[in-house]
Design a protein around this motif. Structure first.
Motif, PDB file in Angstrom:
ATOM      1  N   VAL A  60       4.040 -21.265 -11.839  1.00  0.00           N
ATOM      2  CA  VAL A  60       3.193 -21.092 -12.719  1.00  0.00           C
ATOM      3  C   VAL A  60       2.386 -22.328 -13.006  1.00  0.00           C
ATOM      4  CG1 VAL A  60       3.088 -20.881 -15.339  1.00  0.00           C
ATOM      5  CG2 VAL A  60       4.866 -19.734 -14.190  1.00  0.00           C
ATOM      6  N   LYS A  61       1.132 -22.019 -13.061  1.00  0.00           N
ATOM      7  CA  LYS A  61       0.109 -23.254 -13.456  1.00  0.00           C
ATOM      8  C   LYS A  61       0.302 -23.841 -14.656  1.00  0.00           C
ATOM      9  CE  LYS A  61      -4.760 -24.452 -13.102  1.00  0.00           C
ATOM     10  NZ  LYS A  61      -6.205 -23.674 -13.015  1.00  0.00           N
ATOM     11  N   THR A  62      -0.063 -22.844 -15.556  1.00  0.00           N
ATOM     12  CA  THR A  62       0.129 -23.598 -17.129  1.00  0.00           C
ATOM     13  C   THR A  62       1.205 -22.552 -17.726  1.00  0.00           C
ATOM     14  OG1 THR A  62      -1.749 -24.914 -16.773  1.00  0.00           O
ATOM     15  CG2 THR A  62      -0.965 -24.372 -18.998  1.00  0.00           C
ATOM     16  N   ALA A 102      -6.769 -20.635 -28.629  1.00  0.00           N
ATOM     17  CA  ALA A 102      -7.571 -19.967 -28.246  1.00  0.00           C
ATOM     18  C   ALA A 102      -7.405 -19.585 -26.446  1.00  0.00           C
ATOM     19  CB  ALA A 102      -8.731 -21.431 -27.834  1.00  0.00           C
ATOM     20  N   SER A 103      -7.365 -18.206 -26.680  1.00  0.00           N
ATOM     21  CA  SER A 103      -7.235 -17.449 -25.523  1.00  0.00           C
ATOM     22  C   SER A 103      -7.938 -17.615 -24.259  1.00  0.00           C
ATOM     23  CB  SER A 103      -6.790 -16.022 -25.444  1.00  0.00           C
ATOM     24  OG  SER A 103      -7.721 -15.275 -25.963  1.00  0.00           O
ATOM     25  N   ASP A 104      -9.538 -18.117 -24.508  1.00  0.00           N
ATOM     26  CA  ASP A 104     -10.369 -18.427 -23.553  1.00  0.00           C
ATOM     27  C   ASP A 104      -9.835 -19.368 -22.548  1.00  0.00           C
ATOM     28  OD1 ASP A 104     -10.795 -19.989 -25.669  1.00  0.00           O
ATOM     29  OD2 ASP A 104     -12.900 -20.232 -25.195  1.00  0.00           O
ATOM     30  N   LEU A 105      -8.837 -20.319 -22.899  1.00  0.00           N
ATOM     31  CA  LEU A 105      -8.432 -21.289 -22.021  1.00  0.00           C
ATOM     32  C   LEU A 105      -7.499 -21.028 -20.860  1.00  0.00           C
ATOM     33  CD1 LEU A 105      -7.814 -23.941 -24.789  1.00  0.00           C
ATOM     34  CD2 LEU A 105      -9.722 -23.765 -23.419  1.00  0.00           C
ATOM     35  N   VAL A 106      -6.975 -19.738 -20.937  1.00  0.00           N
ATOM     36  CA  VAL A 106      -5.840 -19.249 -20.035  1.00  0.00           C
ATOM     37  C   VAL A 106      -6.634 -18.548 -18.777  1.00  0.00           C
ATOM     38  CG1 VAL A 106      -3.955 -17.657 -19.622  1.00  0.00           C
ATOM     39  CG2 VAL A 106      -4.488 -18.729 -22.065  1.00  0.00           C
ATOM     40  N   ASP A 107      -5.836 -19.196 -17.767  1.00  0.00           N
ATOM     41  CA  ASP A 107      -6.411 -18.901 -16.429  1.00  0.00           C
ATOM     42  C   ASP A 107      -5.596 -17.750 -15.747  1.00  0.00           C
ATOM     43  OD1 ASP A 107      -8.632 -20.901 -16.045  1.00  0.00           O
ATOM     44  OD2 ASP A 107      -7.095 -22.392 -15.199  1.00  0.00           O
ATOM     45  N   GLU A 108      -5.975 -17.331 -14.807  1.00  0.00           N
ATOM     46  CA  GLU A 108      -5.088 -16.063 -14.356  1.00  0.00           C
ATOM     47  C   GLU A 108      -3.897 -16.411 -13.592  1.00  0.00           C
ATOM     48  OE1 GLU A 108      -7.117 -13.821 -11.253  1.00  0.00           O
ATOM     49  OE2 GLU A 108      -9.064 -13.528 -12.457  1.00  0.00           O
ATOM     50  N   GLU A 109      -3.544 -17.910 -13.244  1.00  0.00           N
ATOM     51  CA  GLU A 109      -2.295 -18.055 -12.630  1.00  0.00           C
ATOM     52  C   GLU A 109      -1.441 -18.626 -13.981  1.00  0.00           C
ATOM     53  OE1 GLU A 109      -4.131 -21.032 -10.745  1.00  0.00           O
ATOM     54  OE2 GLU A 109      -5.294 -19.437  -9.468  1.00  0.00           O
ATOM     55  N   VAL A 159       1.013 -18.257 -17.596  1.00  0.00           N
ATOM     56  CA  VAL A 159       1.733 -17.310 -18.401  1.00  0.00           C
ATOM     57  C   VAL A 159       1.644 -17.785 -19.799  1.00  0.00           C
ATOM     58  CG1 VAL A 159       4.051 -16.811 -18.557  1.00  0.00           C
ATOM     59  CG2 VAL A 159       3.011 -16.951 -16.554  1.00  0.00           C
ATOM     60  N   VAL A 160       1.756 -16.898 -20.688  1.00  0.00           N
ATOM     61  CA  VAL A 160       1.508 -17.076 -22.282  1.00  0.00           C
ATOM     62  C   VAL A 160       2.751 -16.376 -22.677  1.00  0.00           C
ATOM     63  CG1 VAL A 160       0.332 -16.492 -24.080  1.00  0.00           C
ATOM     64  CG2 VAL A 160      -0.958 -16.954 -22.178  1.00  0.00           C
ATOM     65  N   VAL A 161       3.576 -17.088 -23.272  1.00  0.00           N
ATOM     66  CA  VAL A 161       4.821 -16.611 -24.195  1.00  0.00           C
ATOM     67  C   VAL A 161       4.603 -16.782 -25.666  1.00  0.00           C
ATOM     68  CG1 VAL A 161       7.097 -16.742 -24.448  1.00  0.00           C
ATOM     69  CG2 VAL A 161       6.417 -17.029 -22.204  1.00  0.00           C
ATOM     70  N   LEU A 162       4.640 -15.862 -26.222  1.00  0.00           N
ATOM     71  CA  LEU A 162       4.558 -15.621 -27.739  1.00  0.00           C
ATOM     72  C   LEU A 162       5.768 -16.042 -28.373  1.00  0.00           C
ATOM     73  CD1 LEU A 162       2.185 -12.561 -27.892  1.00  0.00           C
ATOM     74  CD2 LEU A 162       1.302 -14.978 -27.669  1.00  0.00           C
ATOM     75  N   LEU A 163       5.795 -16.734 -29.305  1.00  0.00           N
ATOM     76  CA  LEU A 163       7.006 -17.379 -29.958  1.00  0.00           C
ATOM     77  C   LEU A 163       7.104 -17.081 -31.435  1.00  0.00           C
ATOM     78  CD1 LEU A 163       7.656 -20.508 -28.290  1.00  0.00           C
ATOM     79  CD2 LEU A 163       8.836 -18.565 -27.629  1.00  0.00           C
ATOM     80  N   GLN A 164       7.917 -17.263 -32.284  1.00  0.00           N
ATOM     81  CA  GLN A 164       7.902 -17.158 -33.680  1.00  0.00           C
ATOM     82  C   GLN A 164       7.004 -16.248 -34.282  1.00  0.00           C
ATOM     83  OE1 GLN A 164       7.171 -21.584 -34.549  1.00  0.00           O
ATOM     84  NE2 GLN A 164       9.105 -22.017 -33.655  1.00  0.00           N
ATOM     85  N   ASP A 165       6.317 -16.486 -35.153  1.00  0.00           N
ATOM     86  CA  ASP A 165       5.258 -15.340 -35.766  1.00  0.00           C
ATOM     87  C   ASP A 165       4.154 -14.945 -34.809  1.00  0.00           C
ATOM     88  OD1 ASP A 165       6.651 -15.498 -38.168  1.00  0.00           O
ATOM     89  OD2 ASP A 165       5.380 -17.097 -39.177  1.00  0.00           O
ATOM     90  N   VAL A 189      10.646 -25.110 -16.558  1.00  0.00           N
ATOM     91  CA  VAL A 189      10.860 -25.728 -15.255  1.00  0.00           C
ATOM     92  C   VAL A 189      10.152 -25.638 -14.144  1.00  0.00           C
ATOM     93  CG1 VAL A 189      12.768 -26.270 -13.450  1.00  0.00           C
ATOM     94  CG2 VAL A 189      13.506 -26.086 -15.959  1.00  0.00           C
ATOM     95  N   GLN A 190       9.648 -24.321 -14.005  1.00  0.00           N
ATOM     96  CA  GLN A 190       8.973 -23.849 -12.792  1.00  0.00           C
ATOM     97  C   GLN A 190       7.332 -24.219 -12.994  1.00  0.00           C
ATOM     98  OE1 GLN A 190       8.887 -19.543 -12.354  1.00  0.00           O
ATOM     99  NE2 GLN A 190      11.364 -19.608 -12.133  1.00  0.00           N
ATOM    100  N   ALA A 191       6.839 -24.389 -14.283  1.00  0.00           N
ATOM    101  CA  ALA A 191       5.503 -24.585 -14.726  1.00  0.00           C
ATOM    102  C   ALA A 191       4.933 -26.076 -14.282  1.00  0.00           C
ATOM    103  CB  ALA A 191       5.128 -24.408 -16.193  1.00  0.00           C
ATOM    104  N   LYS A 192       3.686 -26.133 -13.684  1.00  0.00           N
ATOM    105  CA  LYS A 192       3.347 -27.524 -13.322  1.00  0.00           C
ATOM    106  C   LYS A 192       2.954 -28.297 -14.919  1.00  0.00           C
ATOM    107  CE  LYS A 192       0.841 -26.231  -9.196  1.00  0.00           C
ATOM    108  NZ  LYS A 192      -0.172 -25.910  -8.577  1.00  0.00           N
ATOM    109  N   LYS A 193       2.481 -27.587 -15.795  1.00  0.00           N
ATOM    110  CA  LYS A 193       2.295 -28.009 -17.097  1.00  0.00           C
ATOM    111  C   LYS A 193       2.671 -26.939 -18.170  1.00  0.00           C
ATOM    112  CE  LYS A 193      -2.292 -28.325 -19.062  1.00  0.00           C
ATOM    113  NZ  LYS A 193      -3.876 -28.827 -18.877  1.00  0.00           N
ATOM    114  N   VAL A 194       2.949 -27.612 -19.336  1.00  0.00           N
ATOM    115  CA  VAL A 194       3.460 -26.883 -20.558  1.00  0.00           C
ATOM    116  C   VAL A 194       2.833 -27.250 -21.703  1.00  0.00           C
ATOM    117  CG1 VAL A 194       5.228 -25.995 -21.921  1.00  0.00           C
ATOM    118  CG2 VAL A 194       5.681 -26.620 -19.507  1.00  0.00           C
TER     119      VAL A 194
END
Length: 79
Positions: A2-4, A15-22, A24-30, A71-76
């Motif tokens: 996972v890149k980010t 701001a979802s426009d910051l997300v690249d194709e590679e 992963v977005v995980v929605l937490l809490q609310d 653990v897999q992601a280059k950046k979180v």
């Protein structure tokens, strides 16, 4: 790999426009109240269940799976 990995806690903060194709977005809490309809977007299984939401199993990630992604992601990034 996972890149980010984006961990999003609130609906209006991200701001979802910051997300690249590679990425992963995980929605937490609310943020699980927003349906993860895009490719690479998921909701936290335990947070969705706590709010009484019924989402497709392929759109859910457990805490253990989220930990593996961290653990897999280059950046979180946490929002």
């Amino acid at each position: 790999m996972v890149k980010t990995l984006w961990l999003v806690r609130k609906l209006g903060d991200f701001a979802s426009d910051l997300v690249d194709e590679e990425d992963v977005v995980v929605l937490l809490q609310d943020a699980v109240l927003r349906f993860p309809s895009r490719k690479g977007w998921y909701a936290c299984k335990e947070d969705a269940e706590a709010r009484g939401l019924s989402l497709p199993p392929d759109k859910l990630k457990s805490y253990a799976e989220i930990a593996d992604l961290i653990v897999q992601a280059k950046k979180v990034v946490v929002w």
